[in-house]
Design a protein around this motif. Structure first.
Motif, mmCIF file in Angstrom:
data_model
loop_
_atom_site.group_PDB
_atom_site.id
_atom_site.type_symbol
_atom_site.label_atom_id
_atom_site.label_comp_id
_atom_site.label_asym_id
_atom_site.label_seq_id
_atom_site.Cartn_x
_atom_site.Cartn_y
_atom_site.Cartn_z
ATOM 1 N N TYR A 1 35.955 55.815 11.575
ATOM 2 C CA TYR A 1 36.572 56.365 12.774
ATOM 3 C C TYR A 1 38.090 56.468 12.662
ATOM 4 O O TYR A 1 38.767 56.716 13.652
ATOM 5 N N ASP A 2 38.630 56.291 11.463
ATOM 6 C CA ASP A 2 40.073 56.295 11.278
ATOM 7 C C ASP A 2 40.460 57.545 10.482
ATOM 8 O O ASP A 2 40.347 57.574 9.264
ATOM 9 N N GLY A 3 40.906 58.589 11.142
ATOM 10 C CA GLY A 3 41.375 59.798 10.471
ATOM 11 C C GLY A 3 40.241 60.758 10.148
ATOM 12 O O GLY A 3 39.107 60.609 10.599
ATOM 13 N N ILE A 4 40.588 61.793 9.335
ATOM 14 C CA ILE A 4 39.596 62.801 8.946
ATOM 15 C C ILE A 4 39.479 62.851 7.428
ATOM 16 O O ILE A 4 40.396 62.459 6.707
ATOM 17 N N SER A 5 38.366 63.359 6.941
ATOM 18 C CA SER A 5 38.091 63.374 5.504
ATOM 19 C C SER A 5 39.060 64.255 4.741
ATOM 20 O O SER A 5 39.345 64.014 3.574
ATOM 21 N N HIS A 6 39.566 65.298 5.393
ATOM 22 C CA HIS A 6 40.478 66.214 4.717
ATOM 23 C C HIS A 6 41.735 65.493 4.241
ATOM 24 O O HIS A 6 42.310 65.846 3.214
ATOM 25 N N ASP A 7 42.146 64.481 4.970
ATOM 26 C CA ASP A 7 43.335 63.702 4.617
ATOM 27 C C ASP A 7 42.973 62.446 3.840
ATOM 28 O O ASP A 7 43.750 61.485 3.817
ATOM 29 N N SER A 8 41.811 62.423 3.205
ATOM 30 C CA SER A 8 41.306 61.262 2.448
ATOM 31 C C SER A 8 41.211 60.034 3.326
ATOM 32 O O SER A 8 41.495 58.917 2.905
ATOM 33 N N GLN A 9 40.822 60.227 4.556
ATOM 34 C CA GLN A 9 40.594 59.122 5.479
ATOM 35 C C GLN A 9 39.209 59.303 6.084
ATOM 36 O O GLN A 9 38.452 60.163 5.684
ATOM 37 N N GLY A 10 38.868 58.497 7.039
ATOM 38 C CA GLY A 10 37.600 58.654 7.746
ATOM 39 C C GLY A 10 36.402 58.483 6.836
ATOM 40 O O GLY A 10 36.294 57.516 6.086
ATOM 41 N N ARG A 11 35.489 59.449 6.906
ATOM 42 C CA ARG A 11 34.246 59.368 6.144
ATOM 43 C C ARG A 11 34.507 59.306 4.643
ATOM 44 O O ARG A 11 33.822 58.597 3.914
ATOM 45 N N TYR A 12 35.532 60.034 4.163
ATOM 46 C CA TYR A 12 35.858 60.045 2.743
ATOM 47 C C TYR A 12 36.185 58.648 2.241
ATOM 48 O O TYR A 12 35.652 58.182 1.245
ATOM 49 N N ARG A 13 37.062 57.936 2.962
ATOM 50 C CA ARG A 13 37.449 56.585 2.553
ATOM 51 C C ARG A 13 36.299 55.603 2.737
ATOM 52 O O ARG A 13 36.098 54.689 1.928
ATOM 53 N N TYR A 14 35.496 55.791 3.793
ATOM 54 C CA TYR A 14 34.337 54.928 4.025
ATOM 55 C C TYR A 14 33.356 55.034 2.857
ATOM 56 O O TYR A 14 32.899 54.024 2.318
#
Length: 176
Positions: free
Chosen positions: A100-113
């Protein structure tokens, strides 16, 4: 097909005979092989239907006989105890918060998870091996690096000729 204008009675009778002969051959073939073809078609249709396999769940361990009544001491655990309903262990709250922290496009959110989950060994993520491919690396532990032994006398600099491909052989090019 182009219509033939020079159609006489003889040619008409020829085509009539050919048509009837073909029709008889088709009827004979159908009578001889029709049941075999239908059986093959039914078998192919049955093979195309999706195969439903039952879902296998891990067997619950047999409960031991009831022990004498003693107050059991609980160990503190960061994972809440839940009945086994899935194939995976529950995710730690800190790891789940990455979703729930950021978006995948910015290498955050689901990408980092997903990258964080990927770093854990499968034994820590799954209760049991799900597929047969899991068996190859199940419970192997962390990978061990092997250092290569370098031997300068064994190394060959190149296998090409020094004077080019079409040059005459030079005695320096030969391995003795």
């Amino acid at each position: 097909m182009l219509r033939q204008l020079n159609m006489d009675t003889l040619r008409q009778n020829f085509w009539k005979e050919e048509y009837l002969r073909e029709k008889m051959l088709r009827c004979e073939w159908h009578r001889k092989y029709g049941s075999v073809v239908k059986a093959k078609q039914k078998a192919k249709a049955a093979a195309r239907l999706p195969l439903r396999l039952p879902t296998l769940h891990p067997e619950a361990p047999h409960s031991p006989p009831p022990a004498p009544k003693v107050v059991p001491s609980k160990r503190p655990s960061c994972l809440p105890e839940m009945p086994i309903q899935s194939e995976m262990y529950p995710v730690l709250p800190a790891t789940r918060a990455l979703l729930y922290d950021g978006i995948s496009h910015d290498s955050q959110g689901r990408y980092r998870y997903l990258n964080t989950r990927k770093l854990e060994r499968p034994e820590k993520r799954y209760l049991f091996p799900i597929t047969t491919n899991f068996m190859y690396g199940w419970l192997l532990g962390p990978p061990v690096k092997q250092e290569l032994v370098s031997c300068k006398t064994c190394r060959v600099e190149s296998f090409f000729r020094k004077n080019g491909a079409f040059a005459l052989l030079d005695p320096r090019d030969l391995a003795l």
